[in-house]
Design an enzyme around this catalytic site. Structure first.
Site: not given
Length: 340
Positions: A158, A193, A195, A282
């Site tokens: 990120h 991931d 995200h 995740d």
């Protein structure tokens, strides 16, 4: 598989973050790395410390003013009247503001996308150590030593070139990929991931030397909200070198594996000879931050599928948060990769 890990990464120990208007304990805690380390040592993988590479590989991705902010922000913040223990922004520039502030409070909002990445006394040391892990592991891959796993914490995907966000400060996968591309390798990054890897996408969005693919949960009502949509294909020289494969919330093993296969197919068409895998755990069905339903066995199959691409591969740890299955998920993925 060779694992690269530094205990210095545990110097980053954020106390909290803000979620849905609540102050909550940060899920990006040192125990994550402890569980990952236990998983790889329990599975018999060799663990080694990273070499210190200096600022060069990091500066190839991140500009000097951003790096100065990360290095000095906590000391400057601590000199304020009645400061909090960590640098957490309370104002952001927004779409209609363009001034570049000199004050640390303004710079916090400028260089930090959200409230999930507080800068503490040890954050800069830990982020640098995580980047050294990624670079050291990449050098092993480039030297022909086989695949490697960089146990990076804090994570990186990120982090934009000049902005932290979502628990991330330095983009470990991007730093490693740029190092390989600068050496003449044809590089792809596959991010799996839960995200979207918005920072990695941002770094390479106008570049054609690194092909970026992200398999992630639909961001319509999920972090990072503002990117990760299928229509984002790159710009300028990077047009066509970005592929997003958002998945419906609740997607389980079959859909997740199909999306990974689709991403690997695009990587093959690009002609990559080296893969950087941003490994998020995740997507697991019991992850506290996840919305997908991947099982531990699904991660084993994912590892085998990535190995089936038969590319020189660096695996970089991204997300995956405290749940009973966290260590088992990592062990299963690496086992699947090793036997794929």
């Amino acid at each position: 598989m060779q694992v690269i890990y530094s205990p210095v990464q545990q110097d980053h120990d954020p106390s909290s973050f803000i979620t849905s208007g609540r102050v909550a304990p940060s899920p990006e805690c040192p125990e994550r790395a402890e569980r990952f380390l236990a998983a790889v040592t329990g599975a018999g993988h060799d663990v080694a410390a990273p070499r210190e590479h200096g600022i060069g590989p990091v500066a190839a991705i991140h500009p000097p003013d951003y790096l100065r902010f990360l290095e000095t922000a906590h000391a400057r913040w601590s000199a304020l009247p009645n400061p909090g223990p960590e640098v957490i922004p309370n104002v952001h520039p927004g779409r209609h503001m363009v001034a570049r502030p000199a004050h640390v409070i303004g710079q916090a909002g400028y260089f930090m996308a959200d409230t999930a990445c507080p800068v503490g006394e040890g954050t800069w040391r830990a982020a640098r150590a995580a980047a050294d892990c990624a670079v050291t592991a990449m050098d092993l891959v480039l030297d022909g030593a086989g695949p490697a796993y960089a146990l990076c914490r804090p994570p990186g995907h990120h982090a934009f070139a000049d902005m932290a966000g979502g628990f991330c400060f330095l983009n470990n996968a991007g730093i490693a990929a740029a190092r390989a591309a600068a050496g003449g390798r044809r590089v792809a990054i596959l991010d799996i991931d839960v995200h979207h890897g918005n920072g990695t996408q941002g770094i390479f969005y106008r570049r054609s030397d690194v092909f970026f693919v992200s398999v992630h949960a639909d961001p319509t009502n999920y972090y990072p909200f503002f990117s990760g949509y299928a229509g984002e294909r790159g710009e300028g020289p990077g047009e066509g070198y970005n592929l997003n494969l958002p998945q419906a919330h609740g997607t389980g093993d079959d859909g997740y594996l199909e999306a990974i296969a689709e991403g690997l197919g695009a990587v093959a068409r690009y002609g990559a000879d080296l893969l950087v895998l941003s490994l998020g755990l995740d997507p697991q069905e019991n992850d506290p931050l996840g919305v997908l339903k991947v099982t531990t066995e699904g991660f084993r199959k994912a590892g085998a599928r990535v190995a089936g691409a038969r590319l020189d591969t660096l695996i970089v740890q991204e997300g995956g948060y405290l749940c009973d299955e966290l260590g088992a998920n990592l062990a299963a993925f690496l086992d699947g990769f090793g036997n794929g």
